[in-house]
Design an enzyme around this catalytic site. Sequence first.
Site, PDB file in Angstrom:
ATOM      1  N   ARG A 295     -36.629  77.853 -61.727  1.00  0.00           N
ATOM      2  CA  ARG A 295     -37.389  77.398 -61.127  1.00  0.00           C
ATOM      3  C   ARG A 295     -38.295  78.406 -61.061  1.00  0.00           C
ATOM      4  O   ARG A 295     -39.608  78.532 -60.900  1.00  0.00           O
ATOM      5  CB  ARG A 295     -36.475  77.033 -59.864  1.00  0.00           C
TER       6      ARG A 295
ATOM      7  N   TYR B 289     -60.955  62.266 -61.324  1.00  0.00           N
ATOM      8  CA  TYR B 289     -59.766  61.307 -61.562  1.00  0.00           C
ATOM      9  C   TYR B 289     -59.030  60.769 -60.271  1.00  0.00           C
ATOM     10  O   TYR B 289     -59.918  61.542 -58.959  1.00  0.00           O
ATOM     11  CB  TYR B 289     -58.872  61.903 -62.355  1.00  0.00           C
TER      12      TYR B 289
ATOM     13  N   ASP C 287     -61.930  71.254 -63.510  1.00  0.00           N
ATOM     14  CA  ASP C 287     -61.009  70.039 -64.501  1.00  0.00           C
ATOM     15  C   ASP C 287     -60.862  69.608 -65.510  1.00  0.00           C
ATOM     16  O   ASP C 287     -62.802  69.065 -65.796  1.00  0.00           O
ATOM     17  CB  ASP C 287     -60.951  68.702 -63.216  1.00  0.00           C
TER      18      ASP C 287
ATOM     19  N   LYS D 288     -52.987  64.908 -71.520  1.00  0.00           N
ATOM     20  CA  LYS D 288     -53.683  64.100 -72.406  1.00  0.00           C
ATOM     21  C   LYS D 288     -53.665  64.733 -73.589  1.00  0.00           C
ATOM     22  O   LYS D 288     -52.755  64.695 -74.138  1.00  0.00           O
ATOM     23  CB  LYS D 288     -54.917  63.716 -71.086  1.00  0.00           C
TER      24      LYS D 288
HETATM   25  C1  LIG Z   1     -54.503  62.660 -66.084  1.00  0.00           C
HETATM   26  C2  LIG Z   1     -55.864  63.486 -65.386  1.00  0.00           C
HETATM   27  C3  LIG Z   1     -55.683  64.200 -64.257  1.00  0.00           C
HETATM   28  C4  LIG Z   1     -53.361  64.179 -63.758  1.00  0.00           C
HETATM   29  O1  LIG Z   1     -52.869  64.153 -64.291  1.00  0.00           O
HETATM   30  P1  LIG Z   1     -51.128  63.913 -64.403  1.00  0.00           P
HETATM   31  O2  LIG Z   1     -50.905  64.900 -65.290  1.00  0.00           O
HETATM   32  O3  LIG Z   1     -51.619  62.075 -64.544  1.00  0.00           O
HETATM   33  O4  LIG Z   1     -50.845  63.932 -62.773  1.00  0.00           O
HETATM   34  C5  LIG Z   1     -56.303  64.748 -63.792  1.00  0.00           C
HETATM   35  N1  LIG Z   1     -57.432  64.781 -64.257  1.00  0.00           N
HETATM   36  C6  LIG Z   1     -57.938  64.433 -65.063  1.00  0.00           C
HETATM   37  C7  LIG Z   1     -59.291  64.782 -65.669  1.00  0.00           C
HETATM   38  C8  LIG Z   1     -57.028  63.157 -65.818  1.00  0.00           C
HETATM   39  O5  LIG Z   1     -57.754  62.853 -66.510  1.00  0.00           O
END
Ligand SMILES: *Cc1c(COP(=O)(O)O)cnc(C)c1O
Length: 397
Positions: A70, A124, A189, A214
């Site tokens: 961890r 998101y 982000d 992603k």
């Molecule tokens: C999917 C997504 C998230 C969240 O990510 P997870 O891996 O699903 O927790 C945050 N920001 C954007 C732009 C996303 O497309």
Amino acid sequence: METDASTTPRALATEAVHAGREDLAGLGLHAPPLDLSTTYPSYDSRGEAARIDAFAATGARPEGPPVYARLDNPTTGRFETALARLEGAQSAVAFASGMAALTAVLLVRAAAGLRHVVAVRPLYGCSDHLLTAGLLGTEVTWVDPAGVADAIRPDTGLVMVETPANPTLAETDIRALAHSCGSVPLLVDSTFATPVLQRPLGLGARIVLHSATKYLGGHGDVMGGVVACDEEFAGKLRQMRFATGGILHPMAGYLLLRGLSTLPVRMRAASATAAELARRLTVDPRVARVHYPKLGGAMVAFEVYGDPHRLIAGVTLITPAVSLGSVDSLIQHPASISHRIVAEGDRRAGGVSDRLLRMSVGLEDVEDLWRDLCEALSTQPARTEGGSVPVLRPVVR
Ligand SMILES: *Cc1c(COP(=O)(O)O)cnc(C)c1O
């Protein structure tokens, strides 16, 4: 003149396949090893105590074995090193998901008494929800980029933006926004852009967040999140991760490091296809509006005149599914899925129309994708000759 290999910056494509792997040859390895240990032997408890004290003081990655999984993991560490290099960051800290990564950032700021967040819509859906619902004891003020400076208060700990934004692909000028933030750190982000198209830290952002689920993973088979930032903030994130437990599994770290190696090639190929599909959609009379970033990228969003649910039901090659960034193409209806959790009024305020569809373009051939889209678009009414907009009739199922 001789060039110094240690100081000459390497191109992104080179870093993508070499960063985080510098020690492999010395270990007699070519592929990175996968370390699944939860604990590590130590016959020197005094030494362990000193290492734990050092981590408690700065949050720096421990020298030598990690003590406990961890706290740190060598496989995940390789991914963190590589991602930091691609983003031009001092450090990166990986988490179990993008949401776990955002949670850690918000908790670190809240723990310093800075509970107020200024944010730009759209984000998101779940990021919007996390802030709006105040689940972590934070408070949010939603503004346009132009309103950021005025919204900042003494207890503002973070300014947050997504660019290009999910799902409208709206773009924000990071440099201008960073200027408006003054001394408050700007979090970008950058999930949709990846470091291949955009490196926010060079534009004045202090924190970059990715849903590694992603494009970084890239194959739809691993969940993860990662934050790239300076080493001081990274230390706080590691301490928060240690205390709250949102660690990335080493197998995920392994897959993400592997994903990074093809990221530049995947992004270039998918972006070229997406740009061509966006071009064709723009002149299609069944499409009301196309959203495609000036920056480029592999996401395309578009609005139809008719029932978006019928279009979703009409694809056969493209998979109707939430998420994005995989080698295969996905399409979804944000108002029903990715942004469902955002209240209708807030969704609309962020520009997320009920007729908007969001497509993640993969690595298939452009003509095959276009044929599938055309089939699905045949469920939609077209603009008439005079350019008048067809009336949206409810669809009886
Ligand atoms: C999917 C997504 C998230 C969240 O990510 P997870 O891996 O699903 O927790 C945050 N920001 C954007 C732009 C996303 O497309």
